[in-house]
Design a protein around this motif. Structure first.
Motif, PDB file in Angstrom:
ATOM      1  N   GLU A 131      28.246  32.237  28.351  1.00 22.28           N
ATOM      2  CA  GLU A 131      27.178  31.412  27.782  1.00 22.28           C
ATOM      3  C   GLU A 131      27.492  31.099  26.329  1.00 22.28           C
ATOM      4  N   ALA A 132      27.288  29.846  25.947  1.00 22.03           N
ATOM      5  CA  ALA A 132      27.379  29.492  24.533  1.00 22.03           C
ATOM      6  C   ALA A 132      26.329  30.286  23.769  1.00 22.03           C
ATOM      7  N   ALA A 133      26.646  30.661  22.530  1.00 23.99           N
ATOM      8  CA  ALA A 133      25.696  31.425  21.723  1.00 23.99           C
ATOM      9  C   ALA A 133      24.523  30.531  21.340  1.00 23.99           C
ATOM     10  N   ALA A 134      23.321  30.997  21.621  1.00 26.16           N
ATOM     11  CA  ALA A 134      22.127  30.263  21.187  1.00 26.16           C
ATOM     12  C   ALA A 134      21.835  30.682  19.745  1.00 26.16           C
ATOM     13  N   ASP A 135      21.802  29.710  18.839  1.00 25.42           N
ATOM     14  CA  ASP A 135      21.501  30.013  17.439  1.00 25.42           C
ATOM     15  C   ASP A 135      19.985  29.931  17.284  1.00 25.42           C
ATOM     16  N   PHE A 136      19.337  31.001  17.767  1.00 27.69           N
ATOM     17  CA  PHE A 136      17.876  30.893  17.839  1.00 27.69           C
ATOM     18  C   PHE A 136      17.194  31.429  16.584  1.00 27.69           C
ATOM     19  N   ALA A 137      16.002  30.856  16.307  1.00 28.80           N
ATOM     20  CA  ALA A 137      15.170  31.353  15.215  1.00 28.80           C
ATOM     21  C   ALA A 137      14.300  32.501  15.703  1.00 28.80           C
ATOM     22  N   ARG A 138      13.872  32.397  16.969  1.00 31.79           N
ATOM     23  CA  ARG A 138      12.993  33.429  17.542  1.00 31.79           C
ATOM     24  C   ARG A 138      13.237  33.511  19.033  1.00 31.79           C
ATOM     25  N   GLU A 139      12.907  34.667  19.595  1.00 32.93           N
ATOM     26  CA  GLU A 139      12.852  34.810  21.045  1.00 32.93           C
ATOM     27  C   GLU A 139      11.376  34.826  21.458  1.00 32.93           C
ATOM     28  N   LEU A 140      11.071  33.981  22.419  1.00 36.16           N
ATOM     29  CA  LEU A 140       9.704  33.857  22.916  1.00 36.16           C
ATOM     30  C   LEU A 140       9.714  34.054  24.426  1.00 36.16           C
ATOM     31  N   SER A 141       8.553  34.273  24.987  1.00 37.80           N
ATOM     32  CA  SER A 141       8.454  34.255  26.451  1.00 37.80           C
ATOM     33  C   SER A 141       7.130  33.635  26.831  1.00 37.80           C
ATOM     34  N   ILE A 142       7.129  33.056  28.012  1.00 36.81           N
ATOM     35  CA  ILE A 142       5.883  32.508  28.546  1.00 36.81           C
ATOM     36  C   ILE A 142       5.742  33.013  29.977  1.00 36.81           C
ATOM     37  N   ILE A 143       4.550  33.453  30.293  1.00 42.95           N
ATOM     38  CA  ILE A 143       4.279  34.019  31.617  1.00 42.95           C
ATOM     39  C   ILE A 143       3.273  33.107  32.294  1.00 42.95           C
ATOM     40  N   ALA A 144       3.526  32.789  33.547  1.00 48.96           N
ATOM     41  CA  ALA A 144       2.658  31.839  34.242  1.00 48.96           C
ATOM     42  C   ALA A 144       2.517  32.250  35.702  1.00 48.96           C
ATOM     43  N   ALA A 145       1.379  31.886  36.268  1.00 49.17           N
ATOM     44  CA  ALA A 145       1.101  32.231  37.666  1.00 49.17           C
ATOM     45  C   ALA A 145       0.796  30.969  38.448  1.00 49.17           C
ATOM     46  N   ARG A 146       1.164  30.996  39.730  1.00 46.57           N
ATOM     47  CA  ARG A 146       0.847  29.853  40.611  1.00 46.57           C
ATOM     48  C   ARG A 146       0.326  30.392  41.931  1.00 46.57           C
TER      49      ARG A 146
END
Ligand code: AMP
Length: 359
Positions: free
Chosen positions: A184-199
């Motif tokens: 994987e190419a390195a992600a130059d991220f500012a933050r790590e986030l997550s989103i949780i969703a239900a269906r």
């Protein structure tokens, strides 16, 4: 086949007896279901709050038959459930949800990236490699530094190595065991986030606010949610969540790990077709927690509201950190959650605390 919506009093099966299974079992009990846990350890965190444990590996035919005889529906706490176990349960007439498509995508980092990009959920550039020569070519293709990960069965940063120079690619491939990998190419991220969703089974979707996550040594230490975020960022994350859920025709709850790049774009790191380890903050910050969602979804009940009423800082308690339970229990803004694990081995997730501030 089970009666849908599944009425309270029915038995749900859970594959896996760890802390996520324990919190799932507690959520199921709250809705009036009984829970049978299939797990290798007769004394697991989930088994001790469930109705009973069927002891065995996921590939144990007799254990799966026992589970199928008891449970109307089966779900799981982690995504490396062998496809064979799901097929066996299905052949015995018991549905496993989320279904085999979601598991197949989440178990193979290449299939996952292909699915995400095809669904309009962007990721870093990547390439696959099955041999040392292909690893060298893959490094040249994605650019360096790049992160090499085993295609299958990595978690908590295990099965990963950074490749800084082209000359290191073959060595990294060998160090990961010579198994198929992704670069994987390195992600130059500012933050790590997550989103949780239900269906739900009818396609209704509930999406939790974003969480901001901090890892140490590949292990999640701290999440803050709802994360500070512009409406545009929230909209971007929710769009990704909808695309993933709809693309998989998903029933249950999913955790989507995101990189926020410095230019404000979101990339998906990975998806987990289950309750997520960044989601226990919802127990004390939201109208309904993430653990209720897959129970409701697989049972054919409507999703619960995912709105937050408090900001939560969730801290994982690793190893001996959980020994301070009495201190945490005495803090008025702190909600203590312990997993009932017998031995506090270094780095082992023993529990978490949610520090709650009303919004
Ligand atoms: P994973 O096992 O894929 O969740 O990766 C574990 C952690 O490694 C992530 O939470 C990130 O901190 C980091 N990581 C994973 N993939 C990348 C990437 N492509 N670029 C930069 N950091 C990454």
């Amino acid at each position: 086949m089970a009666q849908i919506p599944l009425p309270p009093g029915s038995t749900l099966g859970i594959l896996g007896g760890g802390q996520l299974g324990r919190m799932l079992a507690l959520a199921a009990a709250r809705l009036g279901f009984d829970v049978s846990v299939l797990e290798r350890d007769a004394d697991s965190p989930a088994g001790r709050v469930g109705l009973r444990t069927i002891v065995g590996p996921y590939t144990d035919k007799a254990a799966l038959e026992e589970l199928a005889a008891e449970a109307s529906l089966v779900t799981y706490e982690f995504e490396n459930v062998p496809a064979e176990a799901v097929l066996t349960l299905q052949a015995l007439g018991v549905e496993v949800a989320p279904g085999p498509e979601a598991l197949a995508v989440a178990q193979d980092r290449i299939a996952e990236k292909q699915f995400l990009n095809a669904s309009g959920a962007p990721t870093v550039a990547y390439a696959s490699a099955d041999t040392p020569e292909e690893a060298v070519a893959a490094a040249a293709e994605v650019g360096l530094p790049a992160l090499m990960k085993t295609r299958r069965e990595g978690y908590d940063g295990k099965g990963q190595r950074w490749v800084e120079h082209a000359a290191d690619a073959a060595g990294a491939f060998a160090a990961l065991g010579g198994v198929p990998v992704i670069l994987e190419a390195a992600a130059d991220f500012a933050r790590e986030l997550s989103i949780i969703a239900a269906r739900g089974r009818d396609g209704a979707i509930a999406i939790y606010p974003l969480a901001e996550n901090h890892h140490e040594g590949g292990i999640l230490r701290r999440s803050v949610a709802p994360a500070i975020a512009t409406p545009a960022l929230v909209e971007q994350a929710e769009r990704i969540a909808r695309r993933v859920l709809q693309g998989l025709n998903y029933v249950g709850v999913i955790g989507i790990e995101l990189f926020e790049l410095r230019d404000g774009r979101l990339l998906v790191n990975e998806i987990a077709p289950r309750v997520h380890n960044t989601g226990p903050w919802t127990q004390d910050g939201c109208e309904a927690d993430q653990f209720a969602q897959p129970i409701r979804a697989v049972a054919g009940w409507p999703p619960a509201p995912a709105r937050a009423f408090a900001q939560v800082e969730m801290l994982n308690l690793l190893g001996e950190e959980a020994d301070a339970w009495l201190k945490f229990a005495g803090e008025p803004e702190t909600r203590l959650h312990l997993y009932g694990k017998r031995a506090a081995l270094p780095g082992r997730k023993m529990g978490h605390v949610n520090r709650v501030r009303p919004l």
